[in-house]
Write a protein that holds these residues in place. Sequence first.
Motif, short mmCIF file in Angstrom:
data_model
loop_
_atom_site.label_atom_id
_atom_site.label_comp_id
_atom_site.label_asym_id
_atom_site.label_seq_id
_atom_site.Cartn_x
_atom_site.Cartn_y
_atom_site.Cartn_z
N TYR A 164 105.25 17.41 32.13
CA TYR A 164 104.47 17.37 33.36
C TYR A 164 105.12 18.27 34.39
O TYR A 164 106.33 18.22 34.60
CB TYR A 164 104.36 15.93 33.88
N PHE A 165 104.31 19.09 35.04
CA PHE A 165 104.79 20.02 36.05
C PHE A 165 104.48 19.50 37.44
O PHE A 165 103.57 18.70 37.63
CB PHE A 165 104.15 21.41 35.83
N ASP A 166 105.26 19.98 38.43
CA ASP A 166 105.05 19.58 39.82
C ASP A 166 103.64 19.89 40.30
O ASP A 166 103.11 19.21 41.17
CB ASP A 166 106.06 20.27 40.74
N SER A 167 103.02 20.90 39.73
CA SER A 167 101.67 21.30 40.12
C SER A 167 100.62 20.29 39.64
O SER A 167 99.45 20.40 40.00
CB SER A 167 101.34 22.67 39.54
N GLY A 168 101.03 19.33 38.80
CA GLY A 168 100.10 18.36 38.25
C GLY A 168 99.59 18.71 36.86
O GLY A 168 98.92 17.92 36.22
N LYS A 169 99.92 19.91 36.40
CA LYS A 169 99.49 20.33 35.05
C LYS A 169 100.37 19.65 34.01
O LYS A 169 101.52 19.31 34.25
CB LYS A 169 99.59 21.84 34.91
N VAL A 170 99.80 19.48 32.82
CA VAL A 170 100.53 18.91 31.69
C VAL A 170 100.40 19.84 30.49
O VAL A 170 99.33 20.39 30.23
CB VAL A 170 100.05 17.47 31.36
#
Length: 117
Positions: free
Chosen positions: A18-24
């Motif tokens: 999971y990335f800080d941008s909300g992408k997975v």
Amino acid sequence: MNRITLIGRLGRDPELKYFDSGKVKGSFSIAVTRSRNKEDRSKDITDWINIEAWGKTAEIAGEYLRKGNNAGIEGKLCVDSFEKDGQKTYKTYVLADQVHLIDKKADNQINDDELPF
């Protein structure tokens, strides 16, 4: 057209990041067997294919796919290149836009009506 369809057995559970941008992002590998000789199955070759999935596809893979499952993967073949220790390195993988659980192992206990695909 760049389209690939694979059916194989998962070599490991999907790993989700999971990335800080909300992408997975999900990544895993599947073993795909091909025959060299139709008469002699001992000559079969197993290719290990790296798979990447993003977003909802990654979440579905992470929730439903497990090591040892037979799965169908649809997506496109990708080749990335980058510098590593002064050498150009290439990474080949399939960017999945669809994943399909083909068989259900007893430890998964998944009913067809629970699957989102």
